[in-house]
Design an enzyme around this catalytic site. Sequence first.
Site, mmCIF file in Angstrom:
data_model
loop_
_atom_site.group_PDB
_atom_site.id
_atom_site.type_symbol
_atom_site.label_atom_id
_atom_site.label_comp_id
_atom_site.label_asym_id
_atom_site.label_seq_id
_atom_site.Cartn_x
_atom_site.Cartn_y
_atom_site.Cartn_z
ATOM 1 N N THR A 34 137.456 7.896 -45.542
ATOM 2 C CA THR A 34 137.573 9.175 -46.237
ATOM 3 C C THR A 34 137.413 8.947 -47.719
ATOM 4 O O THR A 34 137.406 7.805 -48.198
ATOM 5 C CB THR A 34 138.918 9.857 -45.954
ATOM 6 O OG1 THR A 34 138.829 11.240 -46.304
ATOM 7 C CG2 THR A 34 140.058 9.204 -46.725
ATOM 8 N N SER B 295 141.799 11.346 -53.555
ATOM 9 C CA SER B 295 142.494 10.828 -54.732
ATOM 10 C C SER B 295 144.002 10.912 -54.586
ATOM 11 O O SER B 295 144.728 10.692 -55.548
ATOM 12 C CB SER B 295 142.062 11.613 -55.979
ATOM 13 O OG SER B 295 142.366 12.983 -55.821
ATOM 14 N N LYS C 8 150.046 16.152 -45.207
ATOM 15 C CA LYS C 8 148.764 15.518 -44.895
ATOM 16 C C LYS C 8 148.851 14.556 -43.711
ATOM 17 O O LYS C 8 147.858 14.330 -43.011
ATOM 18 C CB LYS C 8 148.246 14.763 -46.117
ATOM 19 C CG LYS C 8 147.883 15.632 -47.303
ATOM 20 C CD LYS C 8 146.590 16.379 -47.075
ATOM 21 C CE LYS C 8 146.141 17.083 -48.340
ATOM 22 N NZ LYS C 8 144.842 17.746 -48.179
#
Length: 244
Positions: free
Chosen positions: A85, A88, A63
């Site tokens: 953003t 979770s 990511k």
Amino acid sequence: MDAESQMREVKYAADISSIREAEAHIKPFIHQTPVLSSESLNALAGRQLFFKCECFQKGGAFKFRGACNAVFSLDDDQAVKGVVTHSSGNHAAALSSAAKLRGIPAYIVIPKNALKCKVENVIRYGGQLIWSEPTMQSRESTAAKVLQETGAVLLHPYNDRRIISGQSTISLEFLEHQVPQLDTIIVPISGGGLISGVALAAKAINPAIRVLAAEPEGANDAAQSKAAGRIITLSETNTVAWWW
């Protein structure tokens, strides 16, 4: 500009040109992750297997590539108000880390049921937490409110050209520098930001390569959606994997 307007403005159809631009943007900040193999697994599979170890990427996941590219793609006028953003997990931490590198705020909308370790990662990387209820509707509406209040730039976990292009740099490393003889790549599908980018780059480098999407049987919304010819949303999932 509200969240919906921002999403309309951002193209999320990446291409090999945007992917190579992303490589240049993020190269000073990321790790070129190693590729490992296992003779035991090769014997079991009857194939030579290579594992691209993004667990060794900054933040512990791929990511960071997309988040870093998105943050460093912003011009100064956009960046100064920060980024926002809803996430979770790993995207939240990655965006917090990338924003910290650039010295801008990161507003992270995170559901109240998020894992404690994920929340701690956001805090450690300097992200500003905004809590939401554990539903997509609440996450999105809370992010929209933050956008309105701050004027920050929305960086969606996967529906964003900049994010997709950053994740795609995995293919460039893998196929151009590490294992150019690959004939098949197996990629987790999840939200689609990783596999869409990896497939774009891999096919641009080697049109004959096969790209296979993988997902847990207990969270197989993509397979069900493809079979039905429409988007299927699962009411619950049963998997040890944690959603972005």
